[in-house]
Scaffold this motif. Structure first.
Motif, PDB file in Angstrom:
ATOM      1  N   GLU A   2      89.691  58.156  48.575  1.00  0.00           N
ATOM      2  CA  GLU A   2      88.783  58.829  47.813  1.00  0.00           C
ATOM      3  C   GLU A   2      87.805  57.618  47.520  1.00  0.00           C
ATOM      4  O   GLU A   2      87.870  56.929  46.351  1.00  0.00           O
ATOM      5  N   LYS A   3      87.004  57.473  47.883  1.00  0.00           N
ATOM      6  CA  LYS A   3      85.329  56.470  47.226  1.00  0.00           C
ATOM      7  C   LYS A   3      84.518  57.019  45.789  1.00  0.00           C
ATOM      8  O   LYS A   3      84.533  58.630  46.568  1.00  0.00           O
ATOM      9  N   ILE A   4      84.357  56.413  45.495  1.00  0.00           N
ATOM     10  CA  ILE A   4      83.795  56.646  44.059  1.00  0.00           C
ATOM     11  C   ILE A   4      83.262  56.270  43.404  1.00  0.00           C
ATOM     12  O   ILE A   4      82.925  55.000  43.957  1.00  0.00           O
ATOM     13  N   GLU A   5      82.190  56.525  42.400  1.00  0.00           N
ATOM     14  CA  GLU A   5      81.643  55.460  41.291  1.00  0.00           C
ATOM     15  C   GLU A   5      82.137  55.301  40.264  1.00  0.00           C
ATOM     16  O   GLU A   5      82.424  56.444  39.344  1.00  0.00           O
ATOM     17  N   ARG A  23      83.744  61.588  39.990  1.00  0.00           N
ATOM     18  CA  ARG A  23      83.561  62.091  40.833  1.00  0.00           C
ATOM     19  C   ARG A  23      84.110  64.048  41.362  1.00  0.00           C
ATOM     20  O   ARG A  23      83.483  64.437  40.565  1.00  0.00           O
ATOM     21  N   GLN A  24      83.748  64.526  42.640  1.00  0.00           N
ATOM     22  CA  GLN A  24      83.457  65.330  43.623  1.00  0.00           C
ATOM     23  C   GLN A  24      82.166  65.432  42.492  1.00  0.00           C
ATOM     24  O   GLN A  24      81.923  67.139  42.255  1.00  0.00           O
ATOM     25  N   GLY A  25      81.161  64.969  42.195  1.00  0.00           N
ATOM     26  CA  GLY A  25      79.909  65.422  41.558  1.00  0.00           C
ATOM     27  C   GLY A  25      79.394  65.489  39.856  1.00  0.00           C
ATOM     28  O   GLY A  25      79.571  65.824  39.072  1.00  0.00           O
ATOM     29  N   ALA A  26      80.891  65.120  39.453  1.00  0.00           N
ATOM     30  CA  ALA A  26      81.346  65.100  37.888  1.00  0.00           C
ATOM     31  C   ALA A  26      81.731  63.920  37.612  1.00  0.00           C
ATOM     32  O   ALA A  26      82.298  63.333  37.975  1.00  0.00           O
ATOM     33  N   ALA A  27      81.274  63.896  36.497  1.00  0.00           N
ATOM     34  CA  ALA A  27      81.107  62.638  35.259  1.00  0.00           C
ATOM     35  C   ALA A  27      82.448  62.746  34.497  1.00  0.00           C
ATOM     36  O   ALA A  27      82.559  64.092  34.199  1.00  0.00           O
ATOM     37  N   ILE A  28      83.852  61.895  34.366  1.00  0.00           N
ATOM     38  CA  ILE A  28      84.807  61.972  33.765  1.00  0.00           C
ATOM     39  C   ILE A  28      84.956  60.719  33.156  1.00  0.00           C
ATOM     40  O   ILE A  28      85.309  59.884  33.260  1.00  0.00           O
ATOM     41  N   ALA A  29      84.459  60.741  31.468  1.00  0.00           N
ATOM     42  CA  ALA A  29      85.251  59.903  30.933  1.00  0.00           C
ATOM     43  C   ALA A  29      86.606  59.515  30.437  1.00  0.00           C
ATOM     44  O   ALA A  29      87.194  60.288  30.101  1.00  0.00           O
ATOM     45  N   PHE A  59      90.042  48.866  42.851  1.00  0.00           N
ATOM     46  CA  PHE A  59      88.478  48.135  42.829  1.00  0.00           C
ATOM     47  C   PHE A  59      89.086  47.275  43.839  1.00  0.00           C
ATOM     48  O   PHE A  59      89.728  46.629  43.893  1.00  0.00           O
ATOM     49  N   GLN A  60      88.705  47.832  44.937  1.00  0.00           N
ATOM     50  CA  GLN A  60      88.728  46.199  46.094  1.00  0.00           C
ATOM     51  C   GLN A  60      87.777  45.619  46.034  1.00  0.00           C
ATOM     52  O   GLN A  60      86.085  45.651  45.844  1.00  0.00           O
ATOM     53  N   LEU A  61      88.830  44.141  45.940  1.00  0.00           N
ATOM     54  CA  LEU A  61      87.877  43.067  45.665  1.00  0.00           C
ATOM     55  C   LEU A  61      86.803  42.922  46.924  1.00  0.00           C
ATOM     56  O   LEU A  61      85.850  42.201  46.676  1.00  0.00           O
ATOM     57  N   GLU A  62      87.043  43.262  48.175  1.00  0.00           N
ATOM     58  CA  GLU A  62      86.339  42.517  49.353  1.00  0.00           C
ATOM     59  C   GLU A  62      85.040  43.222  49.041  1.00  0.00           C
ATOM     60  O   GLU A  62      83.896  42.302  49.455  1.00  0.00           O
ATOM     61  N   ASP A  63      84.907  43.796  48.673  1.00  0.00           N
ATOM     62  CA  ASP A  63      83.261  44.778  48.868  1.00  0.00           C
ATOM     63  C   ASP A  63      83.408  45.005  47.730  1.00  0.00           C
ATOM     64  O   ASP A  63      81.927  45.462  46.993  1.00  0.00           O
ATOM     65  N   ALA A  64      83.366  44.745  46.793  1.00  0.00           N
ATOM     66  CA  ALA A  64      83.244  45.349  45.319  1.00  0.00           C
ATOM     67  C   ALA A  64      83.170  46.745  44.837  1.00  0.00           C
ATOM     68  O   ALA A  64      82.493  47.557  44.284  1.00  0.00           O
ATOM     69  N   THR A  65      83.653  47.406  45.824  1.00  0.00           N
ATOM     70  CA  THR A  65      83.265  48.815  45.831  1.00  0.00           C
ATOM     71  C   THR A  65      84.906  49.623  44.720  1.00  0.00           C
ATOM     72  O   THR A  65      85.837  49.111  44.779  1.00  0.00           O
ATOM     73  N   TRP A  66      84.814  50.753  44.946  1.00  0.00           N
ATOM     74  CA  TRP A  66      85.387  51.900  43.559  1.00  0.00           C
ATOM     75  C   TRP A  66      86.153  52.947  45.028  1.00  0.00           C
ATOM     76  O   TRP A  66      85.600  53.963  45.263  1.00  0.00           O
ATOM     77  N   PHE A  67      87.777  52.743  44.712  1.00  0.00           N
ATOM     78  CA  PHE A  67      87.855  54.144  44.915  1.00  0.00           C
ATOM     79  C   PHE A  67      89.407  54.882  44.145  1.00  0.00           C
ATOM     80  O   PHE A  67      89.986  54.479  43.170  1.00  0.00           O
ATOM     81  N   GLN A  68      89.426  56.432  44.458  1.00  0.00           N
ATOM     82  CA  GLN A  68      90.351  57.259  43.409  1.00  0.00           C
ATOM     83  C   GLN A  68      91.551  57.221  44.334  1.00  0.00           C
ATOM     84  O   GLN A  68      91.391  57.513  45.622  1.00  0.00           O
ATOM     85  N   ILE A  69      92.692  57.002  44.167  1.00  0.00           N
ATOM     86  CA  ILE A  69      94.426  57.434  45.199  1.00  0.00           C
ATOM     87  C   ILE A  69      94.675  58.143  44.532  1.00  0.00           C
ATOM     88  O   ILE A  69      94.771  58.237  43.603  1.00  0.00           O
ATOM     89  N   HIS A  70      94.614  59.226  45.993  1.00  0.00           N
ATOM     90  CA  HIS A  70      95.203  60.243  45.055  1.00  0.00           C
ATOM     91  C   HIS A  70      96.752  60.445  45.665  1.00  0.00           C
ATOM     92  O   HIS A  70      97.731  61.015  46.321  1.00  0.00           O
TER      93      HIS A  70
END
Length: 79
Positions: A2-5, A23-29, A59-70
């Motif tokens: 899942e792509k995340i911020e 994650r799903q609109g909620a901020a997780i510290a 953290f995907q190096l190719e395009d500097a995007t983040w994902f959560q792996i389930h």
């Protein structure tokens, strides 16, 4: 996956420390950061939230995007 911020700190030596993610609109510290490892596609980082729930961030190096792996099992529910 899942792509995340993610809000993260990047040290001058290149170490990445996630501080918070959405994650799903909620901020997780992020309460604690566990092990991390690098593959040719990116950096995997294990973290825990304030309730000790584990998360696998990537953290995907190719395009500097983040994902959560389930790939983690949900916590057992009390009977």
């Amino acid at each position: 996956m899942e792509k995340i911020e993610v809000t993260a700190r990047f040290s001058d030596s290149g170490a990445i420390t996630p501080l918070e993610f959405s994650r799903q609109g909620a901020a997780i510290a992020v309460h604690s950061v566990g092990r991390s490892w690098q593959t040719e596609r990116g950096i995997h980082i294990m973290v825990m939230d304030l309730q000790s729930q584990p998360y696998h961030l990537f953290f995907q190096l190719e395009d500097a995007t983040w994902f959560q792996i389930h790939d983690l099992k949900p916590p057992a529910r009390p009977s």
